[in-house]
Motif scaffolding. Structure first.
Motif, PDB file in Angstrom:
ATOM      1  N   UNK A   1       0.867  -1.181   0.000  1.00 44.87           N
ATOM      2  CA  UNK A   1       0.000   0.000   0.000  1.00 44.87           C
ATOM      3  C   UNK A   1       0.902   1.229   0.000  1.00 44.87           C
ATOM      4  N   UNK A   2       0.462   2.309  -0.650  1.00 44.15           N
ATOM      5  CA  UNK A   2       1.304   3.513  -0.676  1.00 44.15           C
ATOM      6  C   UNK A   2       1.310   4.254   0.660  1.00 44.15           C
ATOM      7  N   UNK A   3       0.480   3.837   1.611  1.00 49.19           N
ATOM      8  CA  UNK A   3       0.532   4.441   2.952  1.00 49.19           C
ATOM      9  C   UNK A   3       1.808   4.027   3.682  1.00 49.19           C
ATOM     10  N   UNK A   4       2.526   3.012   3.169  1.00 53.56           N
ATOM     11  CA  UNK A   4       3.768   2.552   3.776  1.00 53.56           C
ATOM     12  C   UNK A   4       4.926   3.514   3.533  1.00 53.56           C
ATOM     13  N   UNK A   5       4.751   4.425   2.569  1.00 55.36           N
ATOM     14  CA  UNK A   5       5.813   5.378   2.238  1.00 55.36           C
ATOM     15  C   UNK A   5       5.827   6.466   3.301  1.00 55.36           C
ATOM     16  N   UNK A   6       6.942   6.532   4.055  1.00 53.01           N
ATOM     17  CA  UNK A   6       7.058   7.516   5.133  1.00 53.01           C
ATOM     18  C   UNK A   6       7.954   8.687   4.765  1.00 53.01           C
ATOM     19  N   UNK A   7       8.749   8.521   3.709  1.00 52.92           N
ATOM     20  CA  UNK A   7       9.626   9.587   3.241  1.00 52.92           C
ATOM     21  C   UNK A   7       9.631   9.582   1.716  1.00 52.92           C
TER      22      UNK A   7
END
Length: 141
Positions: A111-117
């Motif tokens: 999921x793209x919510x996993x991208x934190x930076x």
């Protein structure tokens, strides 16, 4: 897991823009360029054969063709041509959205919510470079 690098070449990055209503409760992408761009990113992501299910950092360098007006008739770059890629139709935040969606579609990210930076740059192609993007995905922690 080390840094995963993808190269999407030969297709100009497309922004994930607005959707428009076409009747019957259906919404479609306003930009016709976004679907092929997401598909190209997804195809490269599928080639990796891995899937990230935890926090990650993403770095993207988008490459765009220069407009013909930036060049002299002999092919040299005009002195007045801008050095930075400031094109209204390719907002960097919308290009990031479509690219992250392509990474999810290609199953590299759960999921793209996993991208934190996110680190992103857009620039013009240099020399014989093709339009596209270089995408680095690195698990965090």
């Amino acid at each position: 897991m080390a840094v995963i690098q993808l190269a999407v070449n030969g297709i100009e990055p497309a922004p994930q823009g607005s959707k428009r209503h076409v009747g019957g409760g259906r919404m479609i992408e306003a930009s016709k360029r976004v679907k092929p761009w997401r598909a190209a990113v997804a195809a490269e992501a599928m080639e990796v054969g891995e899937q990230i299910s935890g926090a990650c950092a993403v770095s993207i360098v988008f490459r765009f063709r220069r407009p013909k007006a930036h060049f002299k008739t002999n092919g040299e770059l005009r002195e007045t041509a801008p050095r930075q890629c400031i094109v209204k139709r390719n907002d960097i935040d919308k290009c990031i959205r479509s690219t992250l969606d392509g990474l999810v579609q290609g199953e590299l990210l759960v999921d793209d919510c996993l991208v934190v930076t996110v680190n992103a740059e857009k620039r013009y192609c240099v020399g014989a470079e093709q339009p596209g993007a270089v995408i680095d995905v690195m698990p965090v922690g």
